[in-house]
Design a protein around this motif. Structure first.
Motif, PDB file in Angstrom:
ATOM      1  N   TYR A 274       0.841  -1.056   0.050  1.00 19.60           N
ATOM      2  CA  TYR A 274      -0.037   0.087   0.136  1.00 19.60           C
ATOM      3  C   TYR A 274       0.759   1.549   0.045  1.00 19.60           C
ATOM      4  O   TYR A 274       0.713   2.137  -0.837  1.00 19.60           O
ATOM      5  CB  TYR A 274      -1.105  -0.095   1.119  1.00 19.60           C
ATOM      6  CG  TYR A 274      -1.913   1.126   1.324  1.00 19.60           C
ATOM      7  CD1 TYR A 274      -3.144   1.075   0.721  1.00 19.60           C
ATOM      8  CD2 TYR A 274      -1.734   2.282   1.696  1.00 19.60           C
ATOM      9  CE1 TYR A 274      -4.124   1.857   0.656  1.00 19.60           C
ATOM     10  CE2 TYR A 274      -2.453   3.626   1.696  1.00 19.60           C
ATOM     11  CZ  TYR A 274      -3.700   3.207   1.166  1.00 19.60           C
ATOM     12  OH  TYR A 274      -4.634   4.247   1.233  1.00 19.60           O
ATOM     13  N   ILE A 296      -1.261  14.596   0.587  1.00 20.32           N
ATOM     14  CA  ILE A 296      -2.175  13.740   1.477  1.00 20.32           C
ATOM     15  C   ILE A 296      -1.858  12.234   0.924  1.00 20.32           C
ATOM     16  O   ILE A 296      -1.758  11.324   1.876  1.00 20.32           O
ATOM     17  CB  ILE A 296      -3.681  14.144   0.876  1.00 20.32           C
ATOM     18  CG1 ILE A 296      -4.022  15.422   1.510  1.00 20.32           C
ATOM     19  CG2 ILE A 296      -4.564  12.785   1.444  1.00 20.32           C
ATOM     20  CD1 ILE A 296      -5.437  15.639   1.115  1.00 20.32           C
ATOM     21  N   LYS A 300      -0.802   9.194   3.623  1.00 20.43           N
ATOM     22  CA  LYS A 300      -1.088   7.929   3.382  1.00 20.43           C
ATOM     23  C   LYS A 300      -0.081   6.902   3.369  1.00 20.43           C
ATOM     24  O   LYS A 300      -0.151   5.849   3.779  1.00 20.43           O
ATOM     25  CB  LYS A 300      -2.033   7.710   2.536  1.00 20.43           C
ATOM     26  CG  LYS A 300      -3.644   8.473   2.582  1.00 20.43           C
ATOM     27  CD  LYS A 300      -4.283   8.448   1.342  1.00 20.43           C
ATOM     28  CE  LYS A 300      -5.107   7.202   1.097  1.00 20.43           C
ATOM     29  NZ  LYS A 300      -6.282   6.996   1.812  1.00 20.43           N
TER      30      LYS A 300
ATOM     31  N   VAL B 531      -9.925  11.195   3.130  1.00 23.57           N
ATOM     32  CA  VAL B 531      -8.878  10.468   2.281  1.00 23.57           C
ATOM     33  C   VAL B 531      -7.410  10.346   3.349  1.00 23.57           C
ATOM     34  O   VAL B 531      -6.903   9.268   3.225  1.00 23.57           O
ATOM     35  CB  VAL B 531      -8.479  11.302   1.158  1.00 23.57           C
ATOM     36  CG1 VAL B 531      -7.312  10.483   0.318  1.00 23.57           C
ATOM     37  CG2 VAL B 531      -9.550  11.161  -0.088  1.00 23.57           C
ATOM     38  N   HIS B 534      -7.842   7.348   5.524  1.00 20.87           N
ATOM     39  CA  HIS B 534      -8.198   6.191   4.754  1.00 20.87           C
ATOM     40  C   HIS B 534      -9.375   5.737   4.856  1.00 20.87           C
ATOM     41  O   HIS B 534      -9.849   4.825   4.525  1.00 20.87           O
ATOM     42  CB  HIS B 534      -7.215   4.977   5.490  1.00 20.87           C
ATOM     43  CG  HIS B 534      -5.849   5.133   5.372  1.00 20.87           C
ATOM     44  ND1 HIS B 534      -5.389   5.426   4.255  1.00 20.87           N
ATOM     45  CD2 HIS B 534      -5.018   4.983   6.512  1.00 20.87           C
ATOM     46  CE1 HIS B 534      -4.079   5.540   4.589  1.00 20.87           C
ATOM     47  NE2 HIS B 534      -3.883   5.217   5.941  1.00 20.87           N
ATOM     48  N   ASP B 536     -11.353   6.212   2.422  1.00 19.63           N
ATOM     49  CA  ASP B 536     -11.483   6.483   0.643  1.00 19.63           C
ATOM     50  C   ASP B 536     -12.931   6.046   0.317  1.00 19.63           C
ATOM     51  O   ASP B 536     -13.623   6.825  -0.598  1.00 19.63           O
ATOM     52  CB  ASP B 536     -10.487   5.557   0.028  1.00 19.63           C
ATOM     53  CG  ASP B 536      -8.991   6.053   0.576  1.00 19.63           C
ATOM     54  OD1 ASP B 536      -8.748   5.644   1.547  1.00 19.63           O
ATOM     55  OD2 ASP B 536      -8.509   6.409  -0.616  1.00 19.63           O
ATOM     56  N   VAL B 540     -15.221   8.558  -1.737  1.00 23.49           N
ATOM     57  CA  VAL B 540     -15.703   8.398  -3.005  1.00 23.49           C
ATOM     58  C   VAL B 540     -17.279   8.668  -3.153  1.00 23.49           C
ATOM     59  O   VAL B 540     -17.772   9.145  -4.080  1.00 23.49           O
ATOM     60  CB  VAL B 540     -15.088   7.065  -3.706  1.00 23.49           C
ATOM     61  CG1 VAL B 540     -15.792   6.651  -5.033  1.00 23.49           C
ATOM     62  CG2 VAL B 540     -13.665   6.751  -3.922  1.00 23.49           C
TER      63      VAL B 540
END
Lengths: 623, 623
Positions: A274, A296, A300, B531, B534, B536, B540
């Motif tokens: 990841y 960003i 992550k 984001v 995490h 995500d 979305v």
């Protein structure tokens, strides 16, 4: 049957259509089909005549029409258009497309297929294949699987159509290469071979390829096939399941086909893979100058250094100090970053933020106060002085800055006011000229060529000459302090300059008005500070000047904008005075009207009248 | 001379006018004057015929006309109107009022007076008085001083008119009581007595009053006179010069007649009197709920306590802490104030400021972080955590808040989207209905009464029913978090509800669209935070939902707004089908059009398309 003799020449189609409609209303599909085929009526009418009736009775339709050929013909002829609205509009007089069935072709295909299966699957096998192929996105894989299923059956088992025949028919409908790819996409090599044999392909080519694939294992095989078929998302899905030894292939797939988001969804946040892909994505975004998103993404990926530089690039000062804290930077290092940053923020006229950085990270209260004064943030500057017991800045810096800013604002307002008057006077002159020449034109009977000239003449007269004077006054303004709003206004202006003349004329006025209107907050805060420190005289003058500007603008707006809008109604388009020229001219005016759809020209700027900026203490009245 | 006989009945005025014009062009003022008097031509024409010529030759005019009576007549007849545009428009055919001399009466009076003085001051004395009296604001004082000057002269000194006569004439032109006040205003008791003697006033009344005044000294006398004449500003000016013993009278004058600003200009900032009046002004402003200005005024008065409470009333937190520092409040006291203030700021959804107060004045970092999270200020919250090494809040508070806010925003967007569709569908239905009934109306030849009904019918159909559903969904939204924007939207909505129906219909849509459009910043900052941590998947979804909302709205706007604007062009106002009814109807439509001048209805809301809010990392595309 059609009537014969002389009558045959009179509207036979209308009569046929009437017969077809009657047949369809009586659900006599068979008769309708015969009539339509004979007289070449578009078969879509079968459904379009009454979609609901057709769908409710699709079984009846199949039973009546019965012939495989006729059904194939019907399905093949289907298209999205509603023929009652387009081709046979005279007979139906429908004005609007109801769109009760937004995807007509798919709806009919699915309904007919179900009816065929229920009726006699093996008999209608070819028709079923057509219903798959004819869908808006053809379901070739399903068709192919149907053919493969046939293979398993032995000939005596009531098989009307053999697998061989079915495949042939399918390849007659669809290009063989496309079919080959579809077969390959099922990962079923038997199917691939079956299709390949029917194709023109050289067995020496595809046999080794298939053998190669056969040697590969599960997901990796699927990955290789999907990549070959350019189905990259499926390929990605398979390669991520192939374990660490294939991770490089995964990475190159992701990079090559820009599948970062998809890949990130397939790995767990925090895992090595990841982070690797997130870093790559961050670098990709960074290249595309999407620094904030890159930052960003690096967060992550837990790449703090890279995140820091991305956030520095987009001046996201909050994130910058989150990163320096994460990285446990020494205070010296943090101060260096903060100093550089505060300078950049000041350049961007973000003085409030620059001051926070200076106070909290550079630990330089004096600089922070100076920065706030420079940014005209009077109250915040005062608060900072009191907080850190540095009220000496009031005498040493604040008061002079107040007076200077007041003078500067007076200059700015004077320039804007003058420009506004120049513009409106010019606009007025152009309009009078236009009206005069229009009247002359009407009196003389008119020559269109001359009129066309007149248009370009007058508009160019407004456009350029004032534009340049406007620019010079702007540079005077920004010479003192680069005001953010004015910068924006300038850039908008240069945009208008390229546009049409009337656009630039109105655009400049619009921008100017908006610039003045947007000063409300700034002026109010300045007025309050001036009064607080006993600069009442200057404050009164400034309030008067700004108030005059605003009221002049407010008075002028209806003139500038509504006039133009009503101007076109005055023209006598039809009447006893009409000539061919005047009509042509009206049409030409029509173009001018459509040009006015441009919101800059059509819509007057709205003033923030709700925003109260005046101090009542400064309103001495007139007496 | 005019022609006689039958011709006399034919347009004599036109012929006279022509003769007058010729005379004036030849500067034969005397002949013109005779003609005009004889035929009662308005004397304003003397000037209006050619203003520049008249002004350049005003001496010539005086010499030719010569008679005092005629000059008085001319001056007395003057008024602002340009008779060549109004009364004698046929002879001049001027279309616009040039306004070369914006104040015609004053210009002429001044010019003629100068010519009279140059020619023979004593002869034309009465005329000169008239030129003073006839000015738009009569200069009675000057006239009176002129009369007084006459008194000094002895009769043999070429005096044509005695002071007595002049005063009589003046009092014939102007009311004697007014003249008495003017005389009193000169502070000259001789003059007062002179006028008073001519008046109906009882000497037993005015003599004691004048004697009383005579006893007073300099400025205080003037103050008393000015106050008596209600000239309060002059009175103020004099009383401030009377020293400390009269300061009380000054204060009561200021309070009674609201002369704070004027009084403050007359004292030095920092002086005892200045502070006293500034305090009074502050209290006055405070009563009028102008807390911010009151606060500033108390600062000027150096009344720090009162300033503090004014700034507390308007929640100006920066000034509050300037004041507490000024007052050298103990830290405990300051913390108490800060705590209360931070709560109030939070209620106003000013979380950023509340957090600064909590961090810097309450010194409660934890509360500050919680406040920032509550205000959805994600990046600032993070910065605060890192700054104070309290990143534990990420797990304990931030992440849950992020997910909850995301859910809340999804709900909000869903509600807004649904409402938007309800509105537009309803609008569509109403329009179709309207169009249908209009067509029916045109076919039937029409009955205006029925049509009028139809209008009110359809608009009320949209108005109420949806309005109520809108409210219920709103309460759902605000139940979660009282969003500032939504509150504003609600209050705007209730405003529209009272308005006309079409206004409310468009107003609601306008507000709704603006509400959605204004979410850009909020949604973007939420997306970035989601984001980063995490979430995500949620990001979305949110991005997709918001993007759908915006694109639906963008697509619908031209339909909603431009349709209405063009609708009126379709109507055939004139033509072979016209009936009296249809014309009447067109007029009625005209009213509808004028109602559309309302910007809410006429102008579509503009979307901030320039503001990029989408994250490219979340844009997976559709495939």
């Amino acid at each position: 049957q059609m009537p014969r003799g002389n009558l045959e020449t009179i509207h036979p189609r209308a009569l046929v259509l009437s017969a077809v409609r009657k047949a369809l209303d009586r659900m006599n599909f068979k008769a309708a089909m015969i009539l339509m085929k004979k007289h070449r009526i578009n078969l879509n009418l079968m459904f379009d005549h009454n979609p609901k009736l057709f769908l409710d009775n699709v079984k009846e339709f199949v039973q009546q029409v019965e012939s495989v050929n006729n059904i194939n013909l019907f399905i093949s002829d289907l298209y999205a258009e509603d023929v009652t609205v387009t081709m046979y509009t005279a007979a139906y007089q429908k004005t609007t497309d109801d769109k009760e069935f937004p995807n007509k072709v798919n709806t009919v295909c699915d309904a007919v297929r179900q009816a065929l299966i229920d009726n006699n699957e093996s008999k209608y096998l070819l028709s079923i294949l057509v219903t798959y192929v004819r869908k808006t996105t053809p379901e070739l894989e399903k068709a192919l699987l149907l053919v493969r299923a046939l293979r398993g059956l032995k000939p005596p088992d009531q098989v009307v159509v053999s697998a061989e025949e079915a495949l042939k028919y399918l390849l007659f409908l669809v290009d063989v290469n496309e079919m080959y790819d579809v077969a390959l996409g099922t990962y079923d090599f038997d199917l691939v071979l079956m299709v390949a044999e029917k194709s023109q392909k050289d067995p020496k080519e595809y046999i080794p390829f298939l053998n190669l694939l056969r040697q590969l294992e599960g997901h990796y095989k699927h990955f290789t096939i999907d990549r070959y078929l350019k189905r990259y998302k499926k390929a990605l899905d398979h390669i991520t399941k192939c374990g660490a030894e294939h991770f490089n292939e995964c990475v190159s797939l992701v990079k090559e086909h820009n599948l970062f988001t998809e890949a990130l969804q397939l790995y767990l946040p925090g895992s090595q893979q990841y982070k690797h892909i997130a870093t790559l994505y961050g670098e990709y975004l960074s290249e595309k100058s999407k620094d904030e998103e890159a930052g960003i993404m690096f967060v992550k990926a837990e790449c703090w250094e890279q995140a820091l530089s991305s956030f520095q690039a987009c001046k996201n000062w909050r994130q910058i100090f989150c990163m320096t804290a994460r990285l446990k930077y020494s205070q010296d290092k943090e101060v260096d970053i903060a100093k550089k940053l505060s300078g950049q923020l000041k350049e961007l006229r973000r003085h409030q933020e620059a001051a926070v950085v200076l106070e909290q990270y550079v630990m330089d209260v004096e600089e922070s106060i100076v920065c706030l004064i420079e940014g005209c943030l009077w109250e915040e500057a005062l608060r900072m002085m009191y907080k850190h017991s540095r009220t000496d800045f009031i005498e040493s810096n604040l008061k002079t800055a107040l007076v200077e800013t007041c003078e500067h604002q007076m200059d700015t307002l004077n320039n804007l006011h003058n420009d506004f008057e120049k513009y409106t006077n010019r606009l007025d002159a152009v309009r009078k000229q236009k009206e005069k020449e229009r009247l002359e034109f009407l009196e003389s009977g008119g020559d269109l060529g001359a009129d066309a000239d007149l248009y370009s003449d007058t508009s160019s007269a407004t456009g350029e000459s004032i534009q340049s004077s406007r620019y010079s006054s702007d540079s005077r303004q920004s010479a003192y302090r680069g005001d953010k709003k004015q910068k924006k206004a300038q850039c908008q202006k240069s945009k208008y300059k390229e546009g049409s003349n009337s656009r630039s004329r109105y655009g400049c006025l619009y921008t100017l008005i908006k610039t003045v209107d947007n000063l409300r907050d700034e002026i109010q805060s300045l007025l309050k500070a001036l009064v607080q420190f006993h600069f009442d005289k200057q404050a009164v003058e400034l309030q008067k000047k700004y108030s005059d500007c605003l009221s002049d603008i407010e008075k002028a707006i209806p003139d500038i904008w509504s006039d133009e809008a009503t101007e076109n109604r005055k023209e006598p388009v039809l009447g006893p005075m009409t000539t061919a020229n005047s009509i042509a001219q009206a049409v030409q005016r029509g173009q001018v009207v459509s040009e006015k759809q441009d919101p800059i020209i059509r819509i007057a700027p709205t003033l923030n009248k709700d925003k109260k900026w005046k101090l009542s203490t400064l309103d001495c009245g007139k007496s």
